[in-house]
Design an enzyme around this catalytic site. Structure first.
Site, mmCIF file in Angstrom:
data_model
loop_
_atom_site.group_PDB
_atom_site.id
_atom_site.type_symbol
_atom_site.label_atom_id
_atom_site.label_comp_id
_atom_site.label_asym_id
_atom_site.label_seq_id
_atom_site.Cartn_x
_atom_site.Cartn_y
_atom_site.Cartn_z
ATOM 1 N N GLY A 105 -2.269 20.650 24.365
ATOM 2 C CA GLY A 105 -2.399 19.397 23.173
ATOM 3 C C GLY A 105 -0.756 18.741 22.554
ATOM 4 O O GLY A 105 -0.855 18.084 24.020
ATOM 5 N N CYS A 106 -0.469 18.060 21.424
ATOM 6 C CA CYS A 106 0.780 17.685 21.459
ATOM 7 C C CYS A 106 1.859 18.477 21.785
ATOM 8 O O CYS A 106 2.963 17.998 20.240
ATOM 9 C CB CYS A 106 0.912 16.359 20.079
ATOM 10 S SG CYS A 106 -0.974 16.319 20.077
#
Lengths: 524, 110
Positions: free
Chosen positions: B108-109
């Site tokens: 993810g981020c």
């Protein structure tokens, strides 16, 4: 893992952010994303491996995309190679690899388009630089279309408005359709489809995290600020990037959202089903997958019967939300048309502050000398608030309202000319670390300038990718990694919650200052 | 790549994360740590054991903030500290410690 491959960030971080580099042909050819696995591909509806007769299928797909998107056809037909975009790409500025010049990157696809879809290219390919689709070209597509963050900085400079983002999305869509996908994006989309968010946080993990954060806020302020999950009938559904539940400094902004909504007395909730604002379907140019990810938001709006839809600090999520949420996931019958559908959390907070419903004690951020990094997607692909350019003004107004020391970076490096952080568009993966470091170089130079000139210590932003990217690369350029802050983190530091220990102290200070300087930093 | 412990061969991805996390054992953790140039002390095991118990409950690695809080609660304030964790795992508690503990890499981020 910091793989720097001969890139000395401490040296590269000094100088003119827009300095034209010496050409280094092929310099970035070795920076290649890991391929998606067969299972990861198939979950998204793509072939698991490179298909038989992939050339024919890729060309057919290109034809289909050009038919479907007039923008793509114009982008492929119109370029006259004037060179206006050459020095606009941060990945070219940082690497010197000519294939990172936007027109050259597009040319990788355009030369194939010309060969199969234009009269001249079909009959006299040698005359117009048209080329067959070969394995070497496919390999270059894979490398260089995963060195584009789809940030549109080049599109702003193009006299025709050609948008490399559209071209790179199309190239990725073609590659996925023949079984050549990128692991980072496709694995993450798969997690949203199966679990509900990029990270893979299940409902009980979300609930436990939110509960822990409520305790933290209570300890800090003495106030019971709730971070509700799956509350049916709440007025507002807040959809945040899942990194806000997990990563640093992202979580600090999530705490900020909670404090603002609490102080304003608004009824709101998160959703465990739609626990991701981000939508990597856009990065891979797949409207089908973008829509599948979005359906969760539509489901949650209907299930929870909310009246307003608000999006947290996530750059590309806002681009998708602003442009596509209504068309791809709407209509949302329950939502109140009196409010923007959807609305950015910064606009909501800004409106509350303008209406006098929030008090900020700026002195709480006196240890911070601040600048603002405009994230590419809010800056160039959407708007926040009602007016042209308000996506630049609203976050800055909030930062100036919460911090006494704000300094913008150089004009050519902010607002619509902002640089990408170097990690957007599906590049935020460790095997592309050299691309990320080189792409960050122009922003790091601009930051260095305000650090030297004004003593800037922190850089605020409203994007989960930017936050993660800068937290990783800042130390390489000689900055502290905790110099990365969210806009709602700054608000969280400064907000004076009614009944909090901070409020007692603030009000006492106000009284003794006789309504002087302190009040000026509070309500408008 | 792959790790070998006795006659068990555990495949790993390009960055050294186990492909099949059910193969994890304390001996395998030693092998992963060795390839990371980390020598496992009792202090390392405090972190690894917490990561594994958290993963067993939530099927995801804990947020760094939660890890710090739990370390502080269980082992004292000096261990609930980012710098301390980096001194144990130079490439970061989130990535390197998870790898040794046999957890999948967070995505993810982040």
């Amino acid at each position: 893992m910091a793989v720097t491959l001969g890139f000395d960030a401490s040296k590269a971080g000094q100088g003119d952010p827009q300095e034209l580099p010496a050409l280094r042909p092929g310099a970035m050819a070795a920076s290649k994303s890991y391929p998606a696995s067969s299972a990861q591909q198939q979950l998204l509806g793509f072939p698991g491996e490179l298909v038989d007769q992939w050339q024919i299928k890729a060309i057919a797909k290109l034809g289909e995309l050009v038919q479907r998107s007039r923008a793509l056809k114009v982008a492929l037909d119109a370029c006259v190679k004037c060179g206006a975009c050459t020095d606009k790409c941060q990945f070219f500025l940082g690497s010197g690899d000519p294939k990172n010049m936007p027109a050259a990157r597009q040319e990788l696809l355009r030369k194939v388009y010309r060969r199969y879809f234009t009269w001249a290219g079909k009959h006299m390919p040698w005359l117009v630089g048209a080329e067959d689709l070969t394995e070497a070209t496919l390999d270059e597509w894979y490398i260089y279309f995963h060195q584009c963050s789809q940030c549109r900085r080049c599109a702003v400079a193009c006299p025709f408005g050609i948008d490399t983002a559209e071209v790179s999305m199309a190239a990725r869509e073609i590659m996925d359709s023949i079984g050549k996908g990128q692991r980072y994006c496709n694995e993450i989309i798969g997690k949203v489809l199966t679990i509900g968010n990029n990270l893979g946080l299940k409902k009980h993990a979300l609930a436990a995290t939110l509960e822990g954060l409520e305790e933290e806020i209570k300890e800090e302020t003495g106030v019971d600020v709730k971070l509700p999950l799956d509350v049916e009938g709440a007025d507002i559904l807040l959809v945040a990037p899942s990194a806000d539940f997990f990563a640093e400094p992202h979580i600090a902004s999530l705490i900020g959202y909670g404090k603002v909504l609490h102080e304003a007395g608004l009824s709101w909730t998160f959703s465990s089903h739609a626990s991701e604002a981000g939508n990597f379907g856009m990065f891979i140019g797949s409207s089908e997958n973008m829509q599948r990810v979005l359906e969760r938001v539509g489901d949650a709006v209907r299930a929870l019967k909310v009246k307003r839809l608000v999006v947290g600090e996530c750059g590309h999520a806002w681009r998708v939300a602003y442009n596509f949420w209504n068309t791809l996931a709407g209509p949302y019958e329950t939502l109140d048309p009196a409010y923007p559908i959807p609305q950015h959390i910064c606009e909501l907070t800004y409106d509350l502050w303008r209406a006098g419903k929030l008090r900020f004690d700026k002195s709480k951020n006196d240890h911070i000398r601040l600048t603002y990094h405009d994230s590419c997607n809010p800056a160039r692909a959407s708007r926040i608030g009602p007016d042209p350019g308000s996506q630049f003004e609203i976050p800055r107004a909030l930062l100036r309202a919460t911090c006494n020391h704000f300094y913008d970076m150089a004009p050519g490096t902010i607002r619509e000319n902002t640089f990408c952080c170097g990690g957007g568009g599906g590049l935020l993966t460790d095997e592309l670390m050299e691309v990320r470091l080189r792409g960050a170089q122009p922003r790091m130079r601009a930051l260095r300038d305000v650090a030297d000139e004004h003593g800037v210590t922190h850089m605020a932003m409203i994007c989960a990718i930017c936050k993660a990217q800068f937290t990783t690369v800042l130390p390489q350029f000689g900055f502290e990694s905790d110099g990365v802050v969210g806009v709602h983190q700054m608000i969280s530091n400064a907000i004076v919650l009614t009944g909090s220990v901070q409020a007692q102290e603030y009000e006492a200070r106000l009284a003794s200052a006789g309504n002087g300087d302190v009040a000026a930093g509070g309500k408008r | 790549m792959a790790y070998q412990v006795g006659d068990v061969v555990a495949e790993a991805d390009e960055e050294g994360y186990l492909q099949d996390i059910s193969l994890w054992s304390e001996e395998l953790a030693q092998a992963i740590a060795k390839s990371e140039n980390v020598e496992l002390s009792p202090e390392h095991w405090e972190v690894i054991n917490f990561l594994r118990s958290y993963y067993a409950e939530y099927q995801i690695a804990p947020a760094v903030r939660i890890l710090l809080k739990e370390m502080k609660k269980s082992f004292g304030p000096e261990k609930g500290d980012q710098k301390y964790l980096y001194s144990l795992f130079p490439y970061g508690p989130a990535k390197q410690a998870c790898k040794i503990a046999g957890l999948p890499k967070p995505t993810g981020c982040i």
